[in-house]
Design a protein around this motif. Structure first.
Motif, short mmCIF file in Angstrom:
data_model
loop_
_atom_site.label_atom_id
_atom_site.label_comp_id
_atom_site.label_asym_id
_atom_site.label_seq_id
_atom_site.Cartn_x
_atom_site.Cartn_y
_atom_site.Cartn_z
N MET B 1 -1.13 11.95 0.72
CA MET B 1 -1.54 10.92 -0.21
C MET B 1 -2.40 11.51 -1.31
O MET B 1 -3.18 12.41 -1.08
N LYS B 2 -2.22 10.95 -2.50
CA LYS B 2 -2.97 11.43 -3.67
C LYS B 2 -4.45 11.10 -3.52
O LYS B 2 -4.82 10.01 -3.12
N ARG B 3 -5.27 12.08 -3.82
CA ARG B 3 -6.71 11.85 -3.67
C ARG B 3 -7.26 11.18 -4.92
O ARG B 3 -6.71 11.30 -6.00
N LEU B 4 -8.37 10.48 -4.72
CA LEU B 4 -9.01 9.75 -5.81
C LEU B 4 -9.35 10.69 -6.97
O LEU B 4 -9.20 10.35 -8.13
N SER B 5 -9.79 11.90 -6.61
CA SER B 5 -10.23 12.84 -7.64
C SER B 5 -9.05 13.33 -8.50
O SER B 5 -9.26 13.90 -9.56
N ASP B 6 -7.79 13.09 -8.02
CA ASP B 6 -6.62 13.51 -8.81
C ASP B 6 -6.06 12.39 -9.67
O ASP B 6 -5.08 12.59 -10.38
N ARG B 7 -6.65 11.21 -9.58
CA ARG B 7 -6.12 10.07 -10.33
C ARG B 7 -6.36 10.25 -11.83
O ARG B 7 -7.40 10.76 -12.23
N GLN B 8 -5.39 9.79 -12.61
CA GLN B 8 -5.47 10.00 -14.05
C GLN B 8 -5.57 8.69 -14.83
O GLN B 8 -5.19 7.63 -14.31
N VAL B 9 -6.04 8.82 -16.05
CA VAL B 9 -6.16 7.66 -16.95
C VAL B 9 -4.81 6.98 -17.10
O VAL B 9 -3.78 7.65 -17.17
N SER B 10 -4.87 5.65 -17.11
CA SER B 10 -3.73 4.72 -17.26
C SER B 10 -2.99 4.45 -15.94
O SER B 10 -2.13 3.58 -15.91
N GLU B 11 -3.34 5.14 -14.86
CA GLU B 11 -2.73 4.79 -13.57
C GLU B 11 -3.17 3.40 -13.14
O GLU B 11 -4.33 3.03 -13.30
N ARG B 12 -2.22 2.66 -12.57
CA ARG B 12 -2.52 1.30 -12.11
C ARG B 12 -3.02 1.32 -10.67
O ARG B 12 -2.59 2.14 -9.86
N LEU B 13 -3.90 0.38 -10.36
CA LEU B 13 -4.40 0.25 -8.99
C LEU B 13 -3.46 -0.68 -8.22
O LEU B 13 -2.84 -1.55 -8.82
N PRO B 14 -3.36 -0.50 -6.90
CA PRO B 14 -2.51 -1.39 -6.11
C PRO B 14 -3.02 -2.84 -6.23
O PRO B 14 -4.20 -3.11 -6.07
N VAL B 15 -2.09 -3.75 -6.52
CA VAL B 15 -2.43 -5.16 -6.74
C VAL B 15 -2.82 -5.82 -5.42
O VAL B 15 -2.27 -5.50 -4.37
N ARG B 16 -3.81 -6.70 -5.47
CA ARG B 16 -4.16 -7.51 -4.30
C ARG B 16 -3.81 -8.96 -4.60
O ARG B 16 -4.22 -9.51 -5.61
N LYS B 17 -3.04 -9.56 -3.66
CA LYS B 17 -2.66 -10.97 -3.82
C LYS B 17 -3.59 -11.82 -2.97
O LYS B 17 -3.90 -11.45 -1.83
N TRP B 18 -4.00 -12.94 -3.52
CA TRP B 18 -4.97 -13.78 -2.82
C TRP B 18 -4.64 -15.25 -3.04
O TRP B 18 -4.46 -15.67 -4.18
N ILE B 19 -4.52 -16.00 -1.95
CA ILE B 19 -4.30 -17.45 -2.04
C ILE B 19 -5.44 -18.13 -1.30
O ILE B 19 -5.46 -18.17 -0.07
#
Lengths: 132, 133
Positions: B1-19
């Motif tokens: 899995m990709k580490r946080l420190s390798d994340r780049q600008v414009s990458e989207r975060l995983p969406v959380r759905k909430w009802i």
């Protein structure tokens, strides 16, 4: 009721211990995993520092903005000393009519005096024109 | 899995759905101590001009924070989360919490946050700083 003179007024410092059962209940209610790291918005439940002259909730008030800054991770079992302060009060007119904006700041320290978090809330309440 | 420190600008975060449900809002009132009747009493909320009960803003913000902590794991902490509540959230709305990386330094990821309801109205906007361990 909410006059400019209240700006700068502070609560007393309140010391709380972050209790496991309270964090567990908070985690369950919000739907997040429970572990020893306190969820960031848990500090929103620190409601016991009251400021003389600022009685909350105000009828019709809504929550406009919330800012939370952490200087380090807060963990279960820690004791925190926090106090609240009226940072600003101003009126503005918008689609809901004339409203009062109250900016409340909460600052939390650990018992060594190290700053752990600061938070700021904007509460928006309808202006009640007082009958003269 | 990709580490946080390798994340780049414009990458989207995983969406959380909430009802949100009336039950969850009641549970949150009890857990937070915020018993403002606009969250709990439909008649009261109608009389206050809100058209019915609304979820606590802080419960929505908790969902945003949860989206972030799920993503961060134990690789960092949320050092800042600032939000504006833009629309009311009602029980049974479907809320999608989302975010992307706006900027980063070696240690800090700056993320833009937004949440929308099923009518595509933005209910929250904000930003977060994630400090990588």
């Amino acid at each position: 009721m909410l006059r400019k003179e209240l700006i700068g007024r502070e609560s007393e410092s309140v010391v709380v211990k972050i209790k496991p059962e309270e964090v567990r209940r908070f985690a369950e209610a919000t739907g997040v995993p429970y572990n020893d790291r306190v969820p960031p918005t848990f500090v929103g439940t620190l409601l016991h520092a009251s400021i003389a002259g600022v009685e909350l909730p105000i009828v019709g008030m809504i929550h406009g903005e919330q800012k939370i800054t952490y200087y380090r991770q807060l963990r279960i079992g820690e004791a925190i000393s926090y106090k609240k302060r009226v940072k600003d009060i101003y009126d503005r007119s918008g689609k809901l009519g004339k409203m009062t904006f109250i900016v409340l700041e909460t600052i939390g320290y650990d018992l060594t005096g190290e700053l752990v978090f600061s938070s700021s809330s904007i509460i928006i309440a309808p202006v009640k024109e007082e009958a003269q | 899995m990709k580490r946080l420190s390798d994340r780049q600008v414009s990458e989207r975060l995983p969406v959380r759905k909430w009802i949100p449900t009336p039950m969850q809002i009641r549970q949150y009132a009890e857990a937070s101590g915020d018993f403002n009747p606009i969250h709990l009493d439909d008649n009261y909320a109608r009389q206050a001009g809100l058209g019915g009960v609304i979820a606590h803003g802080m419960l929505l913000m908790a969902q945003m924070a949860a989206m972030l902590t799920d993503w961060i794991g134990d690789e960092g902490i949320i050092s800042k989360i600032d939000v504006r509540f833009e629309q009311m959230v009602r029980p049974r709305d479907t809320i999608l919490c989302s975010g992307f990386i706006r900027a980063r330094s070696e240690k800090v990821l700056v993320c833009d946050l937004a949440a929308f309801n099923e009518r595509d109205e933005r209910v929250l906007s904000g930003l977060a700083h994630i400090t990588v361990n």
